[in-house]
Scaffold this motif. Structure first.
Motif, PDB file in Angstrom:
ATOM      1  N   LEU A   2       0.826  -1.208   0.000  1.00  0.00           N
ATOM      2  CA  LEU A   2       0.000   0.000   0.000  1.00  0.00           C
ATOM      3  C   LEU A   2       0.859   1.256   0.000  1.00  0.00           C
ATOM      4  O   LEU A   2       1.903   1.306   0.644  1.00  0.00           O
ATOM      5  CB  LEU A   2      -0.912  -0.006   1.227  1.00  0.00           C
ATOM      6  CG  LEU A   2      -1.724  -1.283   1.461  1.00  0.00           C
ATOM      7  CD1 LEU A   2      -2.602  -1.127   2.686  1.00  0.00           C
ATOM      8  CD2 LEU A   2      -2.535  -1.656   0.238  1.00  0.00           C
ATOM      9  N   ARG A   3       0.388   2.273  -0.711  1.00  0.00           N
ATOM     10  CA  ARG A   3       1.110   3.546  -0.739  1.00  0.00           C
ATOM     11  C   ARG A   3       0.943   4.255   0.598  1.00  0.00           C
ATOM     12  O   ARG A   3      -0.163   4.366   1.131  1.00  0.00           O
ATOM     13  CB  ARG A   3       0.564   4.442  -1.832  1.00  0.00           C
ATOM     14  CG  ARG A   3       1.012   4.015  -3.198  1.00  0.00           C
ATOM     15  CD  ARG A   3       1.115   5.253  -4.048  1.00  0.00           C
ATOM     16  NE  ARG A   3       1.419   4.901  -5.410  1.00  0.00           N
ATOM     17  CZ  ARG A   3       2.461   5.397  -6.071  1.00  0.00           C
ATOM     18  NH1 ARG A   3       3.276   6.243  -5.494  1.00  0.00           N
ATOM     19  NH2 ARG A   3       2.670   5.051  -7.318  1.00  0.00           N
ATOM     20  N   THR A   4       2.040   4.767   1.108  1.00  0.00           N
ATOM     21  CA  THR A   4       2.028   5.577   2.319  1.00  0.00           C
ATOM     22  C   THR A   4       2.608   6.948   1.982  1.00  0.00           C
ATOM     23  O   THR A   4       3.212   7.139   0.932  1.00  0.00           O
ATOM     24  CB  THR A   4       2.853   4.924   3.451  1.00  0.00           C
ATOM     25  OG1 THR A   4       4.196   4.732   2.994  1.00  0.00           O
ATOM     26  CG2 THR A   4       2.255   3.601   3.885  1.00  0.00           C
ATOM     27  N   LEU A   5       2.422   7.867   2.902  1.00  0.00           N
ATOM     28  CA  LEU A   5       2.998   9.203   2.794  1.00  0.00           C
ATOM     29  C   LEU A   5       3.810   9.462   4.056  1.00  0.00           C
ATOM     30  O   LEU A   5       3.385   9.077   5.154  1.00  0.00           O
ATOM     31  CB  LEU A   5       1.896  10.259   2.686  1.00  0.00           C
ATOM     32  CG  LEU A   5       1.000  10.178   1.464  1.00  0.00           C
ATOM     33  CD1 LEU A   5      -0.214  11.085   1.645  1.00  0.00           C
ATOM     34  CD2 LEU A   5       1.781  10.565   0.216  1.00  0.00           C
ATOM     35  N   THR A   6       4.955  10.110   3.905  1.00  0.00           N
ATOM     36  CA  THR A   6       5.785  10.462   5.059  1.00  0.00           C
ATOM     37  C   THR A   6       5.993  11.970   5.046  1.00  0.00           C
ATOM     38  O   THR A   6       6.418  12.534   4.032  1.00  0.00           O
ATOM     39  CB  THR A   6       7.138   9.725   5.013  1.00  0.00           C
ATOM     40  OG1 THR A   6       6.890   8.316   4.960  1.00  0.00           O
ATOM     41  CG2 THR A   6       7.975  10.040   6.249  1.00  0.00           C
ATOM     42  N   ASN A   7       5.685  12.615   6.183  1.00  0.00           N
ATOM     43  CA  ASN A   7       5.835  14.071   6.236  1.00  0.00           C
ATOM     44  C   ASN A   7       7.270  14.457   6.590  1.00  0.00           C
ATOM     45  O   ASN A   7       8.124  13.595   6.828  1.00  0.00           O
ATOM     46  CB  ASN A   7       4.790  14.705   7.178  1.00  0.00           C
ATOM     47  CG  ASN A   7       5.037  14.400   8.643  1.00  0.00           C
ATOM     48  OD1 ASN A   7       6.091  13.956   9.062  1.00  0.00           O
ATOM     49  ND2 ASN A   7       4.023  14.661   9.462  1.00  0.00           N
ATOM     50  N   GLU A  24       8.505  15.551   9.173  1.00  0.00           N
ATOM     51  CA  GLU A  24       8.915  15.162  10.525  1.00  0.00           C
ATOM     52  C   GLU A  24       9.130  13.660  10.655  1.00  0.00           C
ATOM     53  O   GLU A  24       9.377  13.147  11.739  1.00  0.00           O
ATOM     54  CB  GLU A  24       7.859  15.639  11.536  1.00  0.00           C
ATOM     55  CG  GLU A  24       7.750  17.156  11.575  1.00  0.00           C
ATOM     56  CD  GLU A  24       6.475  17.633  12.249  1.00  0.00           C
ATOM     57  OE1 GLU A  24       5.716  16.808  12.786  1.00  0.00           O
ATOM     58  OE2 GLU A  24       6.246  18.848  12.207  1.00  0.00           O
ATOM     59  N   GLY A  25       8.981  12.936   9.525  1.00  0.00           N
ATOM     60  CA  GLY A  25       9.216  11.497   9.536  1.00  0.00           C
ATOM     61  C   GLY A  25       8.013  10.662   9.956  1.00  0.00           C
ATOM     62  O   GLY A  25       8.156   9.452  10.165  1.00  0.00           O
ATOM     63  N   LYS A  47       4.941   0.070   9.137  1.00  0.00           N
ATOM     64  CA  LYS A  47       5.389   1.020  10.152  1.00  0.00           C
ATOM     65  C   LYS A  47       4.762   2.414  10.007  1.00  0.00           C
ATOM     66  O   LYS A  47       5.403   3.434  10.245  1.00  0.00           O
ATOM     67  CB  LYS A  47       6.912   1.089  10.184  1.00  0.00           C
ATOM     68  CG  LYS A  47       7.534  -0.262  10.528  1.00  0.00           C
ATOM     69  CD  LYS A  47       8.991  -0.180  10.748  1.00  0.00           C
ATOM     70  CE  LYS A  47       9.667  -1.467  11.108  1.00  0.00           C
ATOM     71  NZ  LYS A  47       8.989  -2.709  11.088  1.00  0.00           N
ATOM     72  N   ALA A  48       3.495   2.443   9.608  1.00  0.00           N
ATOM     73  CA  ALA A  48       2.754   3.708   9.525  1.00  0.00           C
ATOM     74  C   ALA A  48       2.205   4.036  10.910  1.00  0.00           C
ATOM     75  O   ALA A  48       1.626   3.185  11.568  1.00  0.00           O
ATOM     76  CB  ALA A  48       1.629   3.604   8.507  1.00  0.00           C
ATOM     77  N   GLN A  49       2.407   5.258  11.343  1.00  0.00           N
ATOM     78  CA  GLN A  49       1.920   5.694  12.655  1.00  0.00           C
ATOM     79  C   GLN A  49       0.493   6.201  12.619  1.00  0.00           C
ATOM     80  O   GLN A  49      -0.161   6.303  13.647  1.00  0.00           O
ATOM     81  CB  GLN A  49       2.829   6.796  13.229  1.00  0.00           C
ATOM     82  CG  GLN A  49       4.225   6.337  13.536  1.00  0.00           C
ATOM     83  CD  GLN A  49       5.218   6.675  12.418  1.00  0.00           C
ATOM     84  OE1 GLN A  49       4.864   6.852  11.256  1.00  0.00           O
ATOM     85  NE2 GLN A  49       6.483   6.761  12.774  1.00  0.00           N
TER      86      GLN A  49
END
Length: 133
Positions: free
Chosen positions: A48-53, A55-56, A103-105
């Motif tokens: 699945l596609r995730t996004l990281t800002n 700030e990590g 490891k998506a928060q």
């Protein structure tokens, strides 16, 4: 398949929560049995596609309907040569499991909209727990 009636109910709950934080619990509860849309990687539909800002913090974006996913796909340049983003539907419980693996928060439902809802790790724990009797 995602039921149109379920989409309307979910979006109403999300919009209500966006206007009034006291109704957030109702929106979270509406997600419990939801089937949502998710963008996948073109080379691996299981990833699945995730996004990281900046700030990590990594988020898994989920969408109440295909149109919301398409709008985000345009914004984040996820479209392939035919103008579509690789996508599939996913049950919320499976999205939570895969978010942990990746490891998506956060899970973010309908990212970039006025009714977007962020679910943090605590929300995900509550949603993954069996209903109390």
């Amino acid at each position: 398949m995602v039921s149109p009636d379920a989409v309307v109910a979910l979006k109403a709950a999300l919009a209500s929560a966006a206007r009034d934080s006291s109704t957030r619990a109702r929106a979270v509860a509406a997600l419990r049995g939801a089937v949502l849309w998710v963008a996948t990687w073109p080379t691996d539909p299981t990833n699945l596609r995730t996004l990281t800002n900046s700030e990590g913090v990594t988020a898994l974006p989920l969408f109440s309907e295909e149109r919301e996913l398409h709008d985000a796909s345009v914004r984040y340049a996820w479209l392939n040569v035919d103008g579509q983003a690789p996508r599939r539907t996913i049950a919320l419980w499976e999205a939570m499991r895969l978010a942990k693996q990746q490891k998506a928060q956060l899970l973010v439902v309908d990212i970039g909209t006025e009714h977007a809802l962020e679910l943090d790790e605590g929300d995900m724990e509550l949603l993954s727990a069996p209903p109390s009797s």
